[in-house]
Design an enzyme around this catalytic site. Structure first.
Site: not given
Ligand code: DCT
Ligand code: MG
Length: 511
Positions: A344, A346, A435
């Site tokens: 995704d 963010d 997100d």
């Molecule tokens: N995060 C958080 N609380 C959570 C889950 C995630 O604060 N319960 C934070 C940590 C990483 C960030 O949000 C983004 O999450 P992801 O998109 O799931 O991880 P990513 O490292 O961006 O992995 P991807 O590249 O697969 O999106």
């Molecule tokens: Mg992410």
């Protein structure tokens, strides 16, 4: 009998303790100028050390009394590699970038030969490969300075770039961790996540069991798997998991946006094994999220590229700035850590000037705008439950309380700066998971640190704060339990400083 081996056996005469400085009574010519030796006294004793130093000097070796930056070879006896690494760390000495840690057997061979002999694996106490030659040099002889420092059990005290030299092992551990996650066995999940995380930070490839001496987070279970992979090239346990019906089904089901462990469990128990059967089953009820997940499945499982993420970033900025021109829009998550692909995109949004009402309205306005333009394929907006005076959550995986929305946006191929744009037959857009998080301006540093991840890095930051500093950290705040105060921060650097940690850059947080 080898006099060098046995010189300190038998009754020892008591002599006044000699410091290294007074040992070399007569100066000797240095014949081998490329080498600077230091002999470790630990577990060897003063007498034997003095004897060996004098002998080596007589043979034309340069031997230092004190450890300094000029030392190229450290010689130790009865010490393991990790003993020496630990000792070096206690000395707080920055080892030179090229330093060899050798067993006494090397010096003995040199003494016999009357010249420096080549250092090989059998002499080396730590076989550490140079990061740049990890794959090409089968017999590396030098130790990078960072490898000489003791490795912390906390990911927030390690620098983990995307340059992973141990994929064979970390991929295996991630499969096992995921399998434990599917079985809701958190303890074993963490064991394998931590093991994968520590190996990702190593600047060399593990090729023998000796390489993992002294590395934390590697328990017996983990070591057995490493050994099997070194010997057989694969782990039978991992192979079994990859063929396991339940694992395969959970992996497939959870790949659908909106499907978690509970739903996967239910579908698995009902006997489903494929998505097509689930999709076409008339008796099943799906949530809005799952409906969107199925509708845009192909787009969502194909990862988001950096070019696509940048295009989304422009889209987000355009919309946000239409309503709050002073807002900061920062891409967080994996892309901020330098990843080339993600599941995704963010974003963290914050505004120094906005009133509370403007702040609360922004995500509504932005998503309404996209709705009107036909760009909003799915939207789940969660209102803020943030309370200023609330003590940070102790739960390491708790979701934060900021207002946020989980979206699927329609990204026109034309907006993507890439050769592959609009190549798909007929379809001119791609569905992308996005997100957005809106946070109060004074909390932006905490929110940014939390949303940058990696998830494992965040877990260890919070664990470190709790266990090493008696502080509680989450995405909103840092609370000092001893002083009973909230510690303010304007930047991520300040949060690391409050925690007494060296600053770790986002691209070094890929733990
Ligand atoms: N995060 C958080 N609380 C959570 C889950 C995630 O604060 N319960 C934070 C940590 C990483 C960030 O949000 C983004 O999450 P992801 O998109 O799931 O991880 P990513 O490292 O961006 O992995 P991807 O590249 O697969 O999106
Ligand atoms: Mg992410």
């Amino acid at each position: 009998m080898d006099p060098l081996r046995t010189s300190h056996s038998g009754p020892r005469k008591k002599r006044p303790r000699q410091t290294g400085a007074s040992v070399s009574s007569t100066p000797h010519d240095i014949r081998f100028r490329d080498l600077v030796l230091f002999i470790l006294e630990k577990k060897m004793g003063t007498t034997r050390r003095s004897f060996l130093m004098e002998l080596a000097r007589r043979k034309g070796f340069r031997v230092e009394n004190e450890l300094s930056d000029s030392v190229t070879h450290i010689v130790a006896e009865n010490n393991s590699g990790s003993d020496v690494l630990e000792w070096l760390q206690v000395q707080n000495i920055k080892a030179s970038s090229q330093l060899e840690l050798l067993d006494i057997s090397w010096l003995i061979e040199c003494m016999r030969a009357g010249r420096p002999v080549e250092t090989t694996g059998k002499h080396q106490l730590v076989s550490v490969r140079r990061a740049d030659s990890a794959h090409s040099n089968p017999d590396p002889q030098r130790i990078p300075a960072h490898a000489v420092r003791k490795i912390s059990q906390y990911a927030c005290q390690r620098r983990t770039t995307l340059d992973n030299h141990n994929h064979v092992f970390t991929d295996a551990f991630e499969v096992l961790a995921e399998n434990y996650e599917f079985r809701e066995n958190e303890g074993c999940y963490l064991i394998f996540m931590r093991a994968a995380s520590v190996l990702k930070s190593l600047p060399f490839t593990i090729s023998s069991m000796k390489d993992i001496e002294g590395i934390p987070c590697l328990g017996d279970k983990v070591k057995c798997i490493i050994e099997e992979i070194i010997e057989d090239g694969e782990s039978s346990e991992v192979k079994a998991v990859l063929n396991d019906e339940r694992y395969k089904s959970f992996k497939l089901f959870t790949s659908v946006f909106g499907v978690g462990l509970k739903t996967s469990e239910r579908w698995f128990r009902m006997g489903f094994r494929s998505l097509s059967k689930i999709r076409s089953d008339k008796s099943l009820k799906f949530t809005h999220m799952q409906k969107a997940g199925f509708l845009y499945y192909e787009d969502l499982v194909s990862c988001v590229t950096r070019a696509e993420a940048e295009a989304v970033s422009l889209l987000v900025k355009e919309a946000v700035w239409a309503f709050l021109p002073d807002a900061f829009v920062t891409m967080t998550g994996g892309f901020r850590r330098g990843k080339k692909i993600g599941h995704d995109v963010d974003f963290l949004i914050t505004s120094p000037e906005a009133t509370e009402e403007e702040e609360q309205q922004l995500l509504h306005k932005v998503t309404n705008l996209w709705q009107k333009k036909g760009l909003l394929l799915y939207c789940d907006l969660v209102e803020s439950t943030f309370e200023k005076l609330k003590i940070p959550s102790r739960k390491v995986d708790a979701l934060d309380h900021f207002q946020k929305c989980f979206l699927i946006l329609k990204l026109d191929h034309q907006r993507v700066d890439s050769d592959k744009a609009s190549q798909q037959d007929g379809k001119t857009w791609k569905a992308i998971r996005v997100d957005l998080v809106m946070c109060p301006y004074e909390r932006r540093a905490f929110a940014l640190l939390g949303w940058t991840g990696s998830p494992q890095f965040e877990r260890d930051l919070r664990r470190f704060a709790t266990h090493e500093r008696k502080m509680v950290l989450d995405n909103h705040a840092l609370y000092d339990k001893t002083k009973r105060i909230f510690l303010k921060a304007e930047s991520e650097e300040e949060i690391f400083a409050h925690l007494g940690l060296d600053y770790i850059e986002p691209w070094e947080r890929n733990a």
